[in-house]
Design an enzyme around this catalytic site. Structure first.
Site, PDB file in Angstrom:
ATOM      1  NE  ARG A  37      -4.307  -1.479   1.936  1.00  0.00           N
ATOM      2  CZ  ARG A  37      -5.252  -1.748   2.816  1.00  0.00           C
ATOM      3  NH1 ARG A  37      -5.066  -1.470   4.082  1.00  0.00           N
ATOM      4  NH2 ARG A  37      -6.382  -2.297   2.442  1.00  0.00           N
ATOM      5  CE  LYS A 198     -19.335 -14.797   8.440  1.00  0.00           C
ATOM      6  NZ  LYS A 198     -19.861 -13.800   9.363  1.00  0.00           N
ATOM      7  N   GLY A 384      -8.537  -8.425   0.583  1.00  0.00           N
ATOM      8  CA  GLY A 384      -7.360  -8.337   1.440  1.00  0.00           C
ATOM      9  C   GLY A 384      -6.559  -9.621   1.519  1.00  0.00           C
ATOM     10  N   GLY A 407     -12.127  -4.465   1.650  1.00  0.00           N
ATOM     11  CA  GLY A 407     -13.560  -4.144   1.658  1.00  0.00           C
ATOM     12  C   GLY A 407     -13.948  -3.212   0.521  1.00  0.00           C
TER      13      GLY A 407
HETATM   14  C1  3PG Z   1      -8.646  -2.150   4.987  1.00  0.00           C
HETATM   15  O1  3PG Z   1      -7.569  -2.625   5.380  1.00  0.00           O
HETATM   16  O2  3PG Z   1      -9.513  -2.845   4.422  1.00  0.00           O
HETATM   17  C2  3PG Z   1      -8.852  -0.661   5.106  1.00  0.00           C
HETATM   18  O3  3PG Z   1      -7.720  -0.021   5.556  1.00  0.00           O
HETATM   19  C3  3PG Z   1     -10.049  -0.337   5.951  1.00  0.00           C
HETATM   20  O4  3PG Z   1      -9.847  -0.741   7.263  1.00  0.00           O
HETATM   21  P1  3PG Z   1     -11.109  -0.986   8.236  1.00  0.00           P
HETATM   22  O5  3PG Z   1     -11.817  -2.213   7.715  1.00  0.00           O
HETATM   23  O6  3PG Z   1     -10.547  -1.128   9.602  1.00  0.00           O
HETATM   24  O7  3PG Z   1     -12.008   0.235   8.104  1.00  0.00           O
END
Ligand code: 3PG
Length: 428
Positions: A37, A198, A384, A407
């Site tokens: 990132r 999930k 992720g 997400g």
């Molecule tokens: C992630 O790693 O998906 C983003 O940085 C968002 O993080 P969060 O799900 O804690 O809001």
């Protein structure tokens, strides 16, 4: 085409810029274990520095729930950023407040200040107006480049845009454009692979891909309710009974779609099982199909089939070699692959070598996607866990687009609007 203004659409010369990045990176004992990132944020930073801006960067790290916590400090990121940019990056111990405002005032054109974790203040996640205003204080422009966090409506993604002219950075533009194009005007044939843990998280993306993809395969624990829906006894495998009806609905929609056009929905028919997730636990391949038809040429690590059903106490931890090889074959005949979610428990390390005992199907999909079987489709990867695995194997550069969002990429692939993008100024 990206509909929001970007840093290339406005004059930034000598301005004080607040840049929102997503530096939510894994850190163990103060050491960053994956800097993907950070590396992906450099293009925007370098462009801004070329405009001689005074650059103030903010980000969150982890979920400290509004409490300053050493383990969630962004200090290691300042060091890493400085190393990657080969220039000093100053650090502010708080993202707001008098001391930080003084540090910002002292910045000269071309200098960088990284602010401490936004989530040390509970107001950040509450999208508090007064906090958003404080974040905007002393800056001229807001640049959103933290793609990974734009699915959240927080002070630093949404609230702050009410107080500053707000535009997108180059990473955000690239992410939104590439993922949107893949989902709306894909190259065909399009193979889509959806894994992960999930069904609940993936319902929307699966429903959308049924109408978009030519071939849609599922894997990971996500496949368990689908196997159950087909009458397979999955024994101790991860399974939420509430997901059974959802899986049945999705199978039904997929069957309907396949009567309307050339579309196939692939549920794995063989799996790797073990009685424990431990790396030393013996594994077996269980094949539920009476006549496996996959071409194992795509699966050089093929293991002999040992069973047709799971034993008591066993759980499914990866999809099997026949299914993985079948998916690889589909990818090899595609012009584009969209992939979200690993196909097994890839985080379990290997006893020896780089590939864990439940990562072989994911490896096979990687090999097919990056052209190891003779044909290289355009590849778009999100999620992720998938990105983390690809990065850990050092293969990010072999894909066409590896998203920095977990997400956020899932939301975008599912067709949802992203509040942190919606809040930016429209291109005229
Ligand atoms: C992630 O790693 O998906 C983003 O940085 C968002 O993080 P969060 O799900 O804690 O809001």
């Amino acid at each position: 085409m990206f509909s929001k203004k970007t840093i290339k659409d406005i004059n930034l010369t000598s301005k004080t810029v607040l840049l929102r990045a997503d530096y939510n990176v894994p850190i163990t004992d103060g050491r960053i274990t994956d800097n993907y990132r950070i590396k992906q944020s450099l293009e925007t930073i370098e462009y801004l520095l070329d405009q001689k801006v005074r650059l103030v960067i903010c980000s969150h790290l982890g979920r400290p729930d509004g409490v300053p916590t050493v383990a969630f400090s962004l200090k290691p990121v300042a060091k890493q950023l400085s190393k990657l940019l080969n220039r000093p990056v100053e650090f502010a111990d708080d993202c707001v407040g008098l001391k930080t405002e003084q540090q910002i005032k002292k910045l000269k054109p071309g200098q960088i200040l990284l602010l401490e974790n936004l989530r040390f203040h509970p107001e950040e996640e509450k999208n508090d107006q007064a906090f958003s205003k404080q974040l905007a204080n002393g800056k001229d422009v807001f640049v959103q480049d933290g793609f990974g966090v734009v699915h959240r409506a927080h002070a630093s993604t949404e609230g702050v845009t009410y107080f500053l002219p707000s535009v997108a950075g180059l990473l955000l533009e690239k992410e939104v454009d590439t993922i949107t194009d893949a989902m709306t005007t894909p190259k065909r044939p399009l193979s889509a692979i959806v894994g992960g843990a999930k069904v609940q998280d993936k319902i929307e993306i699966l429903k959308r891909l049924i109408h978009i993809a030519d071939f849609l395969a599922i894997g990971g624990a996500l496949a368990n309710p689908f196997l159950k829906a087909q009458g397979v006894d999955i024994k101790d495998s991860l399974f939420d009974p509430g997901e059974l009806s959802v899986a049945k609905d999705i199978i039904h929609s997929a069957e309907k779609e396949s009567h309307l056009r050339a579309f196939s929905f692939f549920i794995p028919h063989d799996v790797v099982v073990a009685s424990s997730i431990d790396k030393a636990s013996p594994t077996r391949v269980v094949d539920f199909a009476s006549n496996s038809f996959a071409d194992i040429a795509y699966y050089p690590k093929a293991v002999p089939i040992t069973a047709v059903s799971l034993k008591d106490g066993e759980k499914i931890l990866d999809i099997g070699p026949f299914s993985a090889s079948f998916i690889a074959g589909a990818i090899n005949q595609s012009q584009m692959v969209i992939w979200n979610g690993t196909l097994g428990v890839t985080e379990v390390p290997s006893l020896r070598g780089p590939i864990g005992p439940f990562a072989h199907a994911t490896e096979t999909v990687i090999e097919a996607s990056i052209g190891q079987f003779g044909h290289k489709p355009f590849s778009v990867v999100g999620g992720g866990d998938t990105v983390g695995y690809i990065e850990s194997r050092g293969l990010t550069a072999s894909f066409d687009h590896v998203s920095t969002g977990g997400g956020a990429s899932l939301e975008l692939m599912s067709g949802h609007k992203l509040p942190g993008v919606e809040a930016l100024e429209d291109k005229k």
